[in-house]
Design an enzyme around this catalytic site. Structure first.
Site, mmCIF file in Angstrom:
data_model
loop_
_atom_site.group_PDB
_atom_site.id
_atom_site.type_symbol
_atom_site.label_atom_id
_atom_site.label_comp_id
_atom_site.label_asym_id
_atom_site.label_seq_id
_atom_site.Cartn_x
_atom_site.Cartn_y
_atom_site.Cartn_z
ATOM 1 C CG ASP A 37 30.067 42.749 63.767
ATOM 2 O OD1 ASP A 37 30.746 42.007 63.529
ATOM 3 O OD2 ASP A 37 30.009 44.005 63.945
ATOM 4 C CE1 TYR A 70 29.707 47.960 56.610
ATOM 5 C CE2 TYR A 70 30.831 49.514 55.998
ATOM 6 C CZ TYR A 70 30.852 48.094 56.703
ATOM 7 O OH TYR A 70 31.033 47.113 56.932
#
Length: 270
Positions: free
Chosen positions: A60, A118
Site C-alpha cells: 500500500d 513482514y
C-alpha cells in the site's frame, strides 16, 4: 516472420527494495507515483522494449520493502549486470534491484510464493524521531513488548482474520495460515515480525494496531483472542500507520533457487 526467426522469450526474477514513503503504493495507477511504474520504465529502457512486471505482494501507499520479488518476460538478451547495475542507474534513489535470477516458464512471483514475511518497526519514545521518520511508526506511550508477544501467539495457525481485515478487502476468503508472529524490543524500537502464507488487506497493520493497545495497557492480553473469535473488524483497534511496515521476505519452493539476501530493514538481523 517465420517461427524459427522469432526471438526466444526468457523469464527473469528480480529482488527489489524500496522506500515507499513517496509512492502511492506498488501498483501502477493513473496520475500518481507508483513503484511498479518506475521499475517498468527503468527495465524497458534497459531491454529496449516494453516490460510488464508481476510482484509477489502489492504494498500500500507508504509501505516499504526489502524483499519484494517480481518477474517479467523479455526477448532482450542482457548480462546480469544490466538487470542490476543498469536498471538501478535508471531508477530513482529510493528503489533498487538487489538480485537477478533466470527462472523457468512455470515461475510466477505471486502464485509460486508459499509465504510472505513482514516486519513492522515502532519507535517507542515520548518524543517523535526526525531521522528515519518515514521508516518507523512513532508511538509515544510506553509499550510492553513481552506482553504484546504473548497476546499475539493466539493468532498462529489457520484462522479467520475478519477482525483484522480491511472493509474494502477483495480476497475471496478471510482465512489465512499465520506461521509465526514475534514481538521484540531493541532499545527504543519494537519490531513485530510476522509470517503467513498470505495476508488479507491491512492484516499486519490491523494486528499491530490492536497489539499496541495491549502493549500500553489499554486492553488485556486476552483481547487478541477475543477479537479473533469475534470476526468483527469494528471491535479491533485502528489500523497502524503505513510508515513502519516492510515486506522483508517471500518464500518459494527450493527448486527455483532464488537468492535470500539479509532481510533487514537496516541492521536488523535475520
Amino acid at each position: 516472420m517465420s517461427e524459427s526467426l522469432e526471438k526466444p522469450v526468457v523469464k527473469i526474477a528480480l529482488g527489489i527494495e524500496y522506500d515507499g514513503s513517496k509512492y502511492y503504493g506498488w501498483q501502477r495507477q493513473q496520475e500518481v507515483r507508483s513503484v511498479q511504474e518506475k521499475l517498468e520504465k527503468a527495465l524497458s529502457q534497459v531491454a529496449n522494449e516494453p516490460i510488464n512486471v508481476f510482484c509477489a505482494g502489492r504494498t500500500d501507499a507508504g509501505v516499504h520493502a526489502t524483499g519484494q520479488v517480481v518477474h517479467f518476460e523479455t526477448t532482450a538478451i542482457r548480462k546480469d549486470a544490466a538487470w542490476t547495475l543498469g536498471v538501478n542507474a535508471n531508477l530513482p534513489g529510493d528503489i533498487a534491484v538487489r538480485w537477478v535470477k533466470d527462472v523457468p516458464a512455470e515461475f510466477h512471483a505471486r502464485f509460486s510464493a508459499t509465504a510472505r514475511r513482514y516486519r513492522y518497526v515502532i519507535y517507542n519514545h515520548r518524543l517523535r524521531p526526525a531521522v528515519l521518520s518515514q521508516g518507523v511508526t512513532h508511538y509515544h506511550l510506553p509499550l510492553d513488548a513481552e506482553r504484546m508477544h504473548r497476546a499475539a501467539q493466539c493468532l498462529i495457525g489457520e484462522n479467520d482474520f475478519t477482525s483484522f481485515r480491511a472493509v474494502q478487502c477483495q480476497s475471496r476468503t478471510p482465512w489465512r495460515n499465520l506461521m509465526h508472529i514475534n514481538v521484540e524490543r531493541f532499545g527504543a524500537y519494537i519490531v513485530v515480525d510476522i509470517k503467513a502464507n498470505a495476508f488479507v488487506h491491512h492484516m499486519v497493520r490491523n494486528i499491530v494496531g490492536s497489539l499496541m493497545e495491549i502493549g500500553c495497557g489499554n486492553q488485556p492480553e486476552s483481547w487478541m483472542a477475543e477479537l479473533l473469535a469475534a470476526k468483527d473488524r469494528t471491535l479491533a483497534a485502528a489500523t497502524a500507520k503505513a510508515e513502519g511496515l516492510y515486506l522483508v521476505s517471500v518464500d518459494y519452493p527450493a527448486q527455483f533457487e532464488l537468492p535470500k539476501p539479509p532481510m533487514g530493514p537496516l541492521f536488523l538481523a535475520d
